[in-house]
Scaffold this active site. Sequence first.
Site, PDB file in Angstrom:
ATOM      1  CD  GLU A 154      20.228  68.069  78.520  1.00 41.47           C
ATOM      2  OE1 GLU A 154      21.337  67.771  77.582  1.00 41.47           O
ATOM      3  OE2 GLU A 154      19.821  69.138  78.857  1.00 41.47           O
ATOM      4  CD  GLU A 316      20.749  66.994  73.666  1.00 32.97           C
ATOM      5  OE1 GLU A 316      21.659  67.849  74.005  1.00 32.97           O
ATOM      6  OE2 GLU A 316      19.624  66.937  73.981  1.00 32.97           O
TER       7      GLU A 316
END
Length: 690
Positions: A154, A316
């Site tokens: 991320e 995710e």
Amino acid sequence: MAQANCDWKTDRFCLGACYYPEHWPEELWADDFRRMRELGFSIVRMAEFAWSIFEPEEGRFEFGLFDRAIDLAREQGIQVILGTPTATPPAWLTSKYPEVLNAKQDGTLYRHGQRRHYNYNSPVYRELSARIVTRMAEHYKDHPAVVGWQIDNELNCEVNVFYSDADHAAFRVWLREKYGSLEVLNRAWGAVFWNQTYTDWSQVHLTRPTPSDSPNPHQALDEKRFFSDSAIAFAKLQSDILRDAAPRQWVTTNGMFGHLDSHKMTEETLDFFSYDSYPNFSTIYPDKGERPLLDRKWSLNLSAARDVSPNFCVMEQQSGPGGWVNMMDMPSPKPGQMRLWTYQSIAHGADMLLYFRWRTAAMGTEIYWHGINDYHNQPNRRVAEAGIIGEELARVGAQWLGSTFRAEVAILKDYDNEWDGELDKWHGPFTGRSVSAWFKALQRRHIPVDTKYVRASTTIEELAKYRVLVYPHPAVMPKETAALLKRYVEGGGTLVLGCRSGYKDAAGQCYMQPFPGPLSGMCGIQVEDFTLIGPYQQAPQVKWNAAGAGTLPGDGFADILRVTAESAEILAVYASDYYAGKPALVRNRQGEGTAYYYGSVFTEESAGALIKVLGLQSPASEWGELPEGVELAIREHHSNGNKFAFLLNYAHDIQTLTFRKPLRDLLSGTEVHGSVAMKPFDVLVLELDS
């Protein structure tokens, strides 16, 4: 564009979870992988936060823990995605080399204790990151269970601004490469204003604290471009190593965060893009206005990920309630919502999906970011729901692999306006409101929509596949982009623009010509006057001459228009304030197509009225009638024309659908025809005629 070293696609839908063997006693691992296989899982991600496991002290490397975990996964037929662990540098590293730490704008360093506390431009951090990635790639390049790599984790999450000494130095290098001289830089930044002119490169910095917290806007725009290029260079440092050392394994990274051109990053460093999907964020941070879409609005985020990679991985996927100990307190998904959100991701282009996480962490900041399994590791409803999904995808998921989302409408965005609008309150806040309004209006009419980023490399062919483009408030409008949009319209396309369009160049400076600048001729109008709507002023009222809409409120701003072309037609006028009777919505025929200019911020009602004017219809009208609470998404194989309609019920009650002809639901294997009751959070995937 980065070329894939190997194909990440398989002949089955890969479903899995994020797994952290370093968090659990080793005696749990084999049972975990066995239970994953029984649920239909075939892939895991691991190691993205484990630098100190691989390198417990500088220069000493150990691979035993993950070797054992990966071997156990392989025994159960489970493939592994390895994360490079650079999102969380070890304590030994940040202690010895504090120059790797990121800093606030005032120079205060972030310290060890969370994650993402480093900067991308520290030479020593780049060196040590390259070393750990190299050692991991060399060690696992031939492991039969390791199929791919996730770079970092991320990028630009938590913090997306960087003000360390290394960043200030790198910014000067970046500016020299872009502008070549201080004279050109001063001109681009309008440095003559307020006597900001630079006479030596040592005087140039990233933005720093200023009175009233108001930096030079042109400097601030370049700063965000620099932040993006820094993140991309850091990703490329790693992807180049992985491609050289492990050429049979693919490379991706996850997330879609601020101050990062994810399109450029994917083209230059990745084989495909991955996204992290948490629809419950939209329930605790809902869109403003009446009737928020809540978790359904997450489809808008997925449409942006789809523009980066038409087929992508969800690295995710939310499986349980989410939250850190101090923030992001999301409620538990209701029974059926985990399955609903899984198919939401798939409907919008996901061809691989991993849940976050296999088991909820019993320690650390994320003890409330719940996974499929609870701390006790006993059966629960989320485990059972995951098993249902695993069975369904094993049975039918391969059928839509490689198909892509189909839409005739696209909402246009671009990074420069996104970043410029963070500081500029005269256009920035309007884009989110208008995009939300259009998305709501299209969603509730079951008209699929894409998000399309306009970039310097965008071609007319990319735009021409859409019947309608909506570009709400592109204040920054380079002449090249205006020319591209004109070609789209002249070729038969329909373009819808909102207020505050076209008045800035690529540096963020205002054109010395009537608004909307280089768009004026195509739109057949000029803005003769304008006003921001103050907090104690009423929204402008707009009287529509078209669509039978009557009088609808505008929002936020009023561009007061003057028609300049004989081909232009006034479709609505203002009905209030000193500009009553002046044009508010103008349609201009240009070549084979049409441009619309609306002088205010879009609301769901005004977007709905324009949808009617444009004659847009749902593709579902050919075969059924759908209630507002159900989303329609269509994936299509371009090779053979096979199409699949995903119907997603976000409502908390039963929704009634009507099918005019029999269609087969792939998930249940049954035929639907006539009136069909759809349970709360249920999903249908229908085969459509080619």
